[in-house]
Design an enzyme around this catalytic site. Sequence first.
Site, PDB file in Angstrom:
ATOM      1  N   TYR A  17      15.249  22.443 -24.161  1.00  0.00           N
ATOM      2  CA  TYR A  17      15.873  21.410 -24.993  1.00  0.00           C
ATOM      3  C   TYR A  17      16.080  21.987 -26.391  1.00  0.00           C
ATOM      4  O   TYR A  17      15.177  22.597 -26.968  1.00  0.00           O
ATOM      5  CB  TYR A  17      14.983  20.163 -25.084  1.00  0.00           C
ATOM      6  CG  TYR A  17      15.468  19.133 -26.092  1.00  0.00           C
ATOM      7  CD1 TYR A  17      16.266  18.067 -25.703  1.00  0.00           C
ATOM      8  CD2 TYR A  17      15.141  19.250 -27.441  1.00  0.00           C
ATOM      9  CE1 TYR A  17      16.725  17.142 -26.630  1.00  0.00           C
ATOM     10  CE2 TYR A  17      15.600  18.325 -28.374  1.00  0.00           C
ATOM     11  CZ  TYR A  17      16.386  17.271 -27.964  1.00  0.00           C
ATOM     12  OH  TYR A  17      16.852  16.351 -28.883  1.00  0.00           O
ATOM     13  N   GLU A  22      23.121  18.068 -29.774  1.00  0.00           N
ATOM     14  CA  GLU A  22      21.991  18.158 -28.841  1.00  0.00           C
ATOM     15  C   GLU A  22      22.427  18.810 -27.542  1.00  0.00           C
ATOM     16  O   GLU A  22      23.483  18.473 -26.996  1.00  0.00           O
ATOM     17  CB  GLU A  22      21.435  16.759 -28.558  1.00  0.00           C
ATOM     18  CG  GLU A  22      20.260  16.757 -27.586  1.00  0.00           C
ATOM     19  CD  GLU A  22      19.785  15.347 -27.262  1.00  0.00           C
ATOM     20  OE1 GLU A  22      18.970  14.815 -28.021  1.00  0.00           O
ATOM     21  OE2 GLU A  22      20.246  14.788 -26.243  1.00  0.00           O
TER      22      GLU A  22
END
Length: 380
Positions: free
Chosen positions: A101, A190
């Site tokens: 992530y 993101e």
Amino acid sequence: MDLYEYQGKELFRRAGIPVSDGRLATTPGEARQAAEVLGGPVVVKAQVLTGGRGKAGGVKLARTAHEAEERAKDIIGLDIKGHVVKRLWIEKASDIAKEYYLSLTFDRGEKKPLFMFTTQGGVDIEQVAAESPDALVRLHVDPLEGFHPWQARRLVFGGGVSDPSERKQIAAIIGKLYDAFVRFDAMLCEINPLIVTPDGEVKALDSKFTVDDNALYRHPDVAEMRDLDAADPLEALAREKHVTYVRLDGEVGVLGNGAGLTMSTVDVVTFAGGRPANFCDLGGGGDAQGVVDALEVITRDPQVKAIFFNIFGGITRCDEVARGILQALGEIGLALPIVVRLDGTNAEEGRRILREAAPPDLYVEPTMLEAARKAVELSR
């Protein structure tokens, strides 16, 4: 402005971040054609401006072009958290060995961009932060100094990435993510998941990209990506009329002049036991037409049962606001009760204008708290 996955990936691609090849489709037939062009297994992904697509059945693997067409039939028209799927991203399927992530957002408290990285990708970052806070590496970047390669190394080593090739690739992507963040005036970039393939290639499998609305004039190509059909119709109307409006879930319509006063008004309505239906800022120099436009937006919301005007006259003159209220009542035939609190420049003149006109269901209160209580009472 939130972008769809395929739009965010296009900006990633411009910044040099590796992404999978894909095609946009709006019909099952187009999905089949896209799968034929891409060849091999593909993933059919719903394009909606919300999370939770996979759990809702909006992401499906298709091994053939025919399967892609069938999966598209299942997904188009699907309701995902109130968003109806109208677009699909047909992407070449990727084998996944690891999921990381990586994100870059703007930390308003620190007034700095904030990197977050963890090797526990593929799940909600809130879940990682709650269950494994030590696994999440955070790093602020001073905007005056800019990004430096050592910051990428700190994120990668802090996250515990052991493979040298992966470290090198992720560090390069971190630098390019910062470039995209600055270049496109983003508020959020993101990648979840940032995957490692069995061959050791690192690339972005998903994209969440939010651009600062106030900077869109610098990016006409990005501004054209806005999906007007996906926007809240009231917020879209407000944008057309240059009114700052955010829809909430209460019954008391709120209109103030200036963001600070309007936020305080929302709080006071809550303190008085009511629920604000919106945040609507007339701005620091609103005129009569501005009041008309704001009222038109607020009254389009069927949840609104009463309206609370809270005006402090600095640049805005209270007599001008009073005339705007009367003009709006004449133009749009308002049937809702209105509570008005005027203070500041020409406040007494504004109150006099309203008293003499004496329109039905209009109440003038001397203080903000008394006006809020009256509006809450009328909303019930």
